[in-house]
Design a protein around this motif. Sequence first.
Motif, PDB file in Angstrom:
ATOM      1  N   ARG A  71       0.839  -1.201   0.000  1.00 37.69           N
ATOM      2  CA  ARG A  71       0.000   0.000   0.000  1.00 37.69           C
ATOM      3  C   ARG A  71       0.873   1.250   0.000  1.00 37.69           C
ATOM      4  O   ARG A  71       0.601   2.232  -0.692  1.00 37.69           O
ATOM      5  CB  ARG A  71      -0.912  -0.035   1.217  1.00 37.69           C
ATOM      6  N   SER A  72       1.971   1.215   0.734  1.00 38.63           N
ATOM      7  CA  SER A  72       2.875   2.366   0.752  1.00 38.63           C
ATOM      8  C   SER A  72       3.490   2.598  -0.621  1.00 38.63           C
ATOM      9  O   SER A  72       3.587   3.724  -1.106  1.00 38.63           O
ATOM     10  CB  SER A  72       3.951   2.134   1.806  1.00 38.63           C
TER      11      SER A  72
ATOM     12  N   ARG B 255       1.643  -1.116 -10.524  1.00 37.91           N
ATOM     13  CA  ARG B 255       0.611  -1.345  -9.508  1.00 37.91           C
ATOM     14  C   ARG B 255       0.133  -2.790  -9.513  1.00 37.91           C
ATOM     15  O   ARG B 255      -0.118  -3.394  -8.478  1.00 37.91           O
ATOM     16  CB  ARG B 255      -0.581  -0.387  -9.713  1.00 37.91           C
ATOM     17  N   GLU B 256      -0.034  -3.293 -10.793  1.00 42.23           N
ATOM     18  CA  GLU B 256      -0.446  -4.687 -10.866  1.00 42.23           C
ATOM     19  C   GLU B 256       0.619  -5.616 -10.277  1.00 42.23           C
ATOM     20  O   GLU B 256       0.320  -6.639  -9.668  1.00 42.23           O
ATOM     21  CB  GLU B 256      -0.735  -5.069 -12.319  1.00 42.23           C
TER      22      GLU B 256
ATOM     23  N   LEU C 115      -1.645  -5.747  -4.648  1.00 41.95           N
ATOM     24  CA  LEU C 115      -2.185  -5.227  -3.398  1.00 41.95           C
ATOM     25  C   LEU C 115      -3.479  -5.921  -3.015  1.00 41.95           C
ATOM     26  O   LEU C 115      -3.684  -6.294  -1.856  1.00 41.95           O
ATOM     27  CB  LEU C 115      -2.400  -3.709  -3.529  1.00 41.95           C
ATOM     28  N   ASP C 116      -4.309  -6.144  -3.994  1.00 44.82           N
ATOM     29  CA  ASP C 116      -5.601  -6.787  -3.683  1.00 44.82           C
ATOM     30  C   ASP C 116      -5.397  -8.220  -3.200  1.00 44.82           C
ATOM     31  O   ASP C 116      -6.044  -8.685  -2.247  1.00 44.82           O
ATOM     32  CB  ASP C 116      -6.493  -6.768  -4.926  1.00 44.82           C
TER      33      ASP C 116
ATOM     34  N   ALA D 214      -4.184 -11.386   3.610  1.00 42.17           N
ATOM     35  CA  ALA D 214      -4.167 -10.971   5.015  1.00 42.17           C
ATOM     36  C   ALA D 214      -5.509 -11.250   5.667  1.00 42.17           C
ATOM     37  O   ALA D 214      -5.585 -11.721   6.813  1.00 42.17           O
ATOM     38  CB  ALA D 214      -3.800  -9.499   5.117  1.00 42.17           C
ATOM     39  N   GLU D 215      -6.578 -10.962   4.900  1.00 41.95           N
ATOM     40  CA  GLU D 215      -7.899 -11.230   5.460  1.00 41.95           C
ATOM     41  C   GLU D 215      -8.101 -12.734   5.658  1.00 41.95           C
ATOM     42  O   GLU D 215      -8.723 -13.162   6.640  1.00 41.95           O
ATOM     43  CB  GLU D 215      -8.964 -10.651   4.529  1.00 41.95           C
ATOM     44  N   ALA D 216      -7.588 -13.503   4.710  1.00 38.62           N
ATOM     45  CA  ALA D 216      -7.718 -14.964   4.839  1.00 38.62           C
ATOM     46  C   ALA D 216      -6.956 -15.469   6.060  1.00 38.62           C
ATOM     47  O   ALA D 216      -7.419 -16.364   6.775  1.00 38.62           O
ATOM     48  CB  ALA D 216      -7.210 -15.653   3.566  1.00 38.62           C
ATOM     49  N   ARG D 217      -5.768 -14.887   6.260  1.00 39.64           N
ATOM     50  CA  ARG D 217      -4.995 -15.294   7.435  1.00 39.64           C
ATOM     51  C   ARG D 217      -5.730 -14.923   8.716  1.00 39.64           C
ATOM     52  O   ARG D 217      -5.763 -15.693   9.685  1.00 39.64           O
ATOM     53  CB  ARG D 217      -3.612 -14.629   7.431  1.00 39.64           C
TER      54      ARG D 217
END
Length: 918
Positions: free
Chosen positions: A398-399, A470-471, A475-476, A482-485
């Motif tokens: 994100r940074s 970006r691709e 990031l997505d 992260a959400e899955a973890r």
Amino acid sequence: MRIQSCHIDAFGPFEDVSLETIDHPVVVVHGDNEAGKTSFFHFLRTMLYGIYPTDADKHMYQPHSGRAIEGRVSFRRGGEDPATVSRRLRSAPQGSLVRNGESVDLRNRTIPAAQHVPRSVFESVYALQLDDLVRLEGAAWGEVQDRLLGSLSVDHIRPARTVIDELEDEATDLWRTDNRGKPVAKQLARRRRKLREDARVARERDRQIRSLSADIDRLDDEIQSMKEEKLELTARQNRAERLAPVRRLLKNVEELEAEAGDLSPYTSLPENPRDLIDSLEAQRTDIGLRRSEKREALQALERAASAPTEADHQVLEHATQVRGWSKRVEVLQNRQAQAEDARRAAEEARRRLEAAGGILDGGWDERYAEPVRRLSMADLRERIRAFERAHQDVREARSTAETLDVQAGAGAPLGIWIAVAVAGAVMGVLTAWFTPPVAGLPAVGAVISVVGLWQAVLAHQKNENKRAQREALELDRKQDEAEARAASVANLVAGIPLPDARTDRPGSDLVDDLRMLQEAAHAYDERSQKAERTEEAVQQAVSSVRDLAENCGMSESAAAGEVPDVIGALENRLDRAEERVEAAEAADRDLPDLRETVAELDEQYRELDRRLEETRTLLIELAESDGSSGSSPDGPPEVDAAESVEERLDRGIEILQGRRNARDRAEMTRDTLHSEYPDWEQRQAEIEALDEEEEWTFSDEEVARMSQRLDEITTDLQEKTVEREGLRKDLAHLLEEPTVAEIESEQAEVDRRLADVRRERDRLMLLAGIIRTADADFRQKHQPDVIRRASAIVSTVTRGRYERLELQDDGQRLVTYAANGTMPVTVAPPLSQGTLDQMYLAIRLAIVDHLDDGRDPLPLFLDEVFVNWDQERRRGALDVLAQMAERRQIFFFTCHPHFAREVSSHLDAVDVDLGGLA
């Protein structure tokens, strides 16, 4: 020699145990206390040296199962083929050695590979325990020399120094040059002087004996002369008084026999019938009393025999249980106290669990216990770490994306450059349509259009590059990961009501909190289960006591009392029941004898009553038949009607005694006649003839003179006889004393013993000198090599702190030299116990190498000898043992897992865990 494997059929706690992994230079045998380490060592020693003691009943490792001691060990010796030794103990030890299919009958002998080291030396040198590391201080070093360097720890060989001292003491006890003390030679010399004085006294005693013998011979002659004179006077007196005494005696006998009358009906009565009557009455009274007592005792025994009740038999049936509970009542009280402590501990654990459950929504609840217990802390920690890594990736991506967005906003947008290109094209077209056209404007418009198009193309390419970057950041995807973890963490703790903030962004603090919660739950489970088990055990015990009480006949209310009171009541009941039953059994044993005794007493009473009645009747009839109470001369005797039965009985006794007295006097007179006048019958015939001829005349004066002289001779004869007997006693007393020959014989024996004592003293002193010289030669031969080897070991173990050992003061003091030190340090306190143990171990290891020098090395056994050692010196010792392991097998025995791991790591040892084998 290396032991490769072993199989223990039965030995101590081991049965059917096989160890196939000990074919290694270093073997670590570990296990808890009483796991069987000592038993395993003694098994290996037994396989090498035989079974001792040979009596199975006396063998300390005889299996409790009753199986015979049996096992086998496989070993390899140098370059030889492997061999197997088997031993078994039945009525006698059996043993065999098998190599290449050939079997040798060992019976109970040592295997050939170990015969160069006796069994006692092997036990004290090759098998080291912590107790063997004695302190080397003061006189203890002399003992160590005697044990290790003198007799090499052979138990049946005593130290040379001790034997020398004893020999010299024994020699001094026999003879001393300084005349001090009480040596045997001094006592013998004193005895010899005493015997010389006794010989002088014996010679004087011999003179007295000869004098007494002469006096006794003189008295014998005088007594014989008096006897001859007495015989002559007696003959003359007999001729003078030959018939008169006989006549008087015969007449006296006739009168007394007439007075006695016929006594044959009274032969059964004693001399004093009153004593018989009193005795019979006393016996009858005594028998009557005894019969009454025995009858009362019989009744008491019959009551005792029927005293035990059904309740007594009930409590006796459970006597073992009652006695068992009386011994366990204190244990039960302790269990009750333990149950109370366990309940309090469980409550405390519950409070801690509720405190740890503060991290949950709504606090702790029992329905969360199972998910908390099943929760894997390792899995949770790993998932949270995975989430933290994914979350870190998201933050970094994100940074980077934000940085790219800033850079993209710094250039002109693509749409502006397209608008510029379109505006330049429109300006060129419009200026070309004007009439007249403006000079150069169409070209400017074309240039602007071209520049706009070019910049638009560049802006497009730049935007495409930014989009590609970006691709590339994904990031997505990283956000999804992260959400899955986080979801994975939430799923793992799904059954635990944690706040959303803790599961959305889980961190390491969540692991700590849940671990504390899990540990608190486990602690609560353990303590509550322990409390339940303890309470259940107590309740079962209480129920058992109450059931036992009811089975023993106690009421339900009494059985429900306090357990100690119930058990005490049961004990009292059991004691009373046992007393009654024992009394009944004793009564059953005694009743037959007592009944027989009562019957015998009844029979005795009847017999005494019969004898008493017969005696009284006989005496009363005698009194009634006697005429002294009044009777007519021609008619039967009259009975005084006023005379009582007892008076007639006394009179009958008096009459019988008078008649018996006359009979006794007649018998005494007849005895006198027979004894004094053996020819009385011949004299009686002469007297009867003289009575018929009326020629009875003798001189009384002559008879009196002869009697007087006979009395004088008799008196003199008695005095001479008494005097002779006194002299004979004096002579006998003197003859009891030792004679001159006996004393001279004993004197010769004392002289011989004195010579023997002197020779024995010289022999003992010679033996002491020989042993002292031999001991010095032995130490000179063996000590240098042992001390040299021990010095090298000490240097390695202490990492050079101490470089060498040395014997000083003629081998009486062991010293060591520190590194760069010139002054010796005595191996004794203030050196630490650990250092002293290290010196002693070095000497032991040096002796082991010395004994095996030039022979196949035997295994070395070490049992917890490094307890007082620091880590550095323990590693030094392991370095030394690593070198020894290159040429001999070493067994370590320990109950410490960390030490087992250290040895295994340092020496690449094989590990043998005895847990569960015994």
